[in-house]
Design a protein around this motif. Structure first.
Motif, PDB file in Angstrom:
ATOM      1  N   THR A  36      35.194 170.130 121.684  1.00 30.15           N
ATOM      2  CA  THR A  36      34.740 168.746 121.749  1.00 30.15           C
ATOM      3  C   THR A  36      34.002 168.567 123.081  1.00 30.15           C
ATOM      4  O   THR A  36      34.543 168.887 124.146  1.00 30.15           O
ATOM      5  CB  THR A  36      35.906 167.749 121.650  1.00 30.15           C
ATOM      6  OG1 THR A  36      36.565 167.948 120.391  1.00 30.15           O
ATOM      7  CG2 THR A  36      35.413 166.309 121.733  1.00 30.15           C
ATOM      8  N   ILE A  37      32.768 168.092 122.978  1.00 33.55           N
ATOM      9  CA  ILE A  37      31.915 167.847 124.145  1.00 33.55           C
ATOM     10  C   ILE A  37      31.788 166.334 124.275  1.00 33.55           C
ATOM     11  O   ILE A  37      31.309 165.672 123.348  1.00 33.55           O
ATOM     12  CB  ILE A  37      30.523 168.479 123.942  1.00 33.55           C
ATOM     13  CG1 ILE A  37      30.651 169.984 123.642  1.00 33.55           C
ATOM     14  CG2 ILE A  37      29.637 168.238 125.162  1.00 33.55           C
ATOM     15  CD1 ILE A  37      29.393 170.587 123.048  1.00 33.55           C
ATOM     16  N   SER A  38      32.217 165.779 125.403  1.00 32.77           N
ATOM     17  CA  SER A  38      32.200 164.331 125.614  1.00 32.77           C
ATOM     18  C   SER A  38      31.303 163.991 126.794  1.00 32.77           C
ATOM     19  O   SER A  38      31.421 164.605 127.865  1.00 32.77           O
ATOM     20  CB  SER A  38      33.613 163.816 125.918  1.00 32.77           C
ATOM     21  OG  SER A  38      34.502 164.160 124.882  1.00 32.77           O
ATOM     22  N   ASN A  39      30.431 163.011 126.604  1.00 31.37           N
ATOM     23  CA  ASN A  39      29.602 162.534 127.707  1.00 31.37           C
ATOM     24  C   ASN A  39      30.376 161.419 128.406  1.00 31.37           C
ATOM     25  O   ASN A  39      30.438 160.293 127.925  1.00 31.37           O
ATOM     26  CB  ASN A  39      28.253 162.027 127.208  1.00 31.37           C
ATOM     27  CG  ASN A  39      27.333 161.645 128.351  1.00 31.37           C
ATOM     28  OD1 ASN A  39      27.774 161.493 129.476  1.00 31.37           O
ATOM     29  ND2 ASN A  39      26.053 161.490 128.060  1.00 31.37           N
ATOM     30  N   THR A  40      30.998 161.763 129.530  1.00 33.06           N
ATOM     31  CA  THR A  40      31.767 160.785 130.302  1.00 33.06           C
ATOM     32  C   THR A  40      30.948 160.258 131.477  1.00 33.06           C
ATOM     33  O   THR A  40      31.474 159.557 132.337  1.00 33.06           O
ATOM     34  CB  THR A  40      33.094 161.405 130.802  1.00 33.06           C
ATOM     35  OG1 THR A  40      32.792 162.546 131.608  1.00 33.06           O
ATOM     36  CG2 THR A  40      33.970 161.828 129.631  1.00 33.06           C
TER      37      THR A  40
END
Length: 127
Positions: A36-40
């Motif tokens: 899972t790649i999350s743009n935080t």
């Protein structure tokens, strides 16, 4: 606002052994991994390419580089995430994977998103 706040991508990984595709008697151990790649961060960013470092239990290292992930180059607005599954084959029942995704932000800034090391292990091999 600091650059580290603008360009922030969090990567999480979960790995599992795939016994139905493995053949331990032939030194073939198949693992699936779910990313899972999350743009935080505070700016949109697109994944351009990947660089994996895969190390088996004997210390043999494979490096894999390529465009995108699973044929896609996902663009993530702040707060968005992208998940995918893939796999890896090792010659040992345990190993590790780590690496980075090469990203480009909406403002043109290029940066790497680190993929923290995670373990690939056949059940009951590690204590």
């Amino acid at each position: 606002m600091s650059e580290s706040e603008k360009y922030r991508i969090k990567v999480t990984a979960v790995a599992e052994y795939v016994p139905g595709q493995s053949a331990p008697e032939e030194d073939r151990y198949v693992f699936a991994y779910h990313i899972t790649i999350s743009n935080t961060g505070t700016i949109g960013a697109q994944l351009l390419s990947r660089h994996w470092v895969i190390t088996d239990g004997a210390g043999k290292v494979q490096e894999v580089r390529g465009q995108g992930v699973i044929g896609e180059q996902p663009a993530l607005a702040p707060g968005e995430q992208f998940s995918y599954s893939s796999g890896s084959v090792l010659e040992t029942p345990v190993g590790t994977m780590q690496g980075s995704y090469q990203m480009v932000a909406a403002d043109g800034h290029r940066f790497d998103a680190e993929i923290p090391a995670f373990v690939l292990a056949m059940p009951r091999v590690l204590h």
